[in-house]
Design an enzyme around this catalytic site. Structure first.
Site, short mmCIF file in Angstrom:
data_model
loop_
_atom_site.label_atom_id
_atom_site.label_comp_id
_atom_site.label_asym_id
_atom_site.label_seq_id
_atom_site.Cartn_x
_atom_site.Cartn_y
_atom_site.Cartn_z
CB THR A 6 14.18 -11.50 -117.04
OG1 THR A 6 14.98 -10.53 -116.37
CG2 THR A 6 13.43 -12.33 -116.02
CD GLU A 7 12.63 -9.07 -122.94
OE1 GLU A 7 12.93 -8.28 -123.84
OE2 GLU A 7 11.66 -9.83 -122.98
CG PHE A 9 12.72 -4.48 -119.89
CD1 PHE A 9 11.74 -3.86 -120.65
CD2 PHE A 9 12.79 -5.86 -119.90
CE1 PHE A 9 10.84 -4.61 -121.39
CE2 PHE A 9 11.90 -6.61 -120.63
CZ PHE A 9 10.92 -5.99 -121.37
CG ASP A 73 10.22 -9.06 -108.90
OD1 ASP A 73 11.21 -9.57 -109.45
OD2 ASP A 73 10.28 -7.99 -108.27
#
Length: 181
Positions: A6-7, A9, A73
């Site tokens: 995922t990116e 954060f 998630d």
């Protein structure tokens, strides 16, 4: 083995961010709630519907500079034990099949309750939500959260909640510039 890419954060999850920034007001909470609901509405309108099943502040990620929120998630709830013990399940929810859109809305209500009170709401204390709800000073926020936590048969959809008056942007938020909050 499940690997997710995922990116990143930079500000971490919403629970940690909210604990570090306790001074944030209703404007930020409304902005975050709109983003989370938009994500849930998208998931819930897929065919077949996608249900997160374990939504909570520590599974929602934020970029503090832009205020951008992402639900994380996704789908891993099916690999873990049930989120709510039978004693704290909202009325009308089958303890053997907790994963439906209504449970996501109930969990979303707990997320907003945590954001409004800065008290972590999770498995151990989610049954205490009525006492926490009484601590929410803003009447509009309290009514909005109560809609989410209401009986399963009256619980609105994510799309319906996006039209709730609590989420309507006050005039000062709608005006000129597009800055975050």
């Amino acid at each position: 083995c499940v690997n997710l890419v995922t990116e990143y954060f930079t500000s971490g999850n919403l629970r940690e961010y909210r604990q570090r920034h306790r001074h944030l007001g209703a404007k930020a909470v409304r902005k975050w709630a709109r983003q989370i609901l938009s994500g849930l509405a998208h998931l819930h309108t897929q065919v077949p519907p996608i249900v997160h099943g374990d939504l909570r502040c520590d599974k929602i990620y934020i970029n503090g500079h832009s205020g951008e929120i992402k639900i994380g998630d996704l789908g891993l709830a099916t690999l873990a034990p049930a989120r709510f013990a039978p004693a704290v399940l909202p009325p009308g929810v089958d303890q053997h099949n907790q994963y439906n859109r209504g449970v996501d809305i109930f969990a979303f209500g707990l997320v907003v309750l945590e954001l409004a009170t800065t008290v972590a709401v999770d498995g151990g204390n989610c049954g205490d939500w009525p006492a926490l709800l009484a601590r929410v000073a803003d009447e509009g926020a309290r009514a909005f959260i109560h809609r989410c936590l209401g009986p399963a048969e009256t619980r609105p959809t994510a799309t319906e909640l996006l039209d709730d008056p609590f989420l309507a942007r006050p005039k000062e938020e709608r005006g000129g510039g597009g800055g975050g909050g």
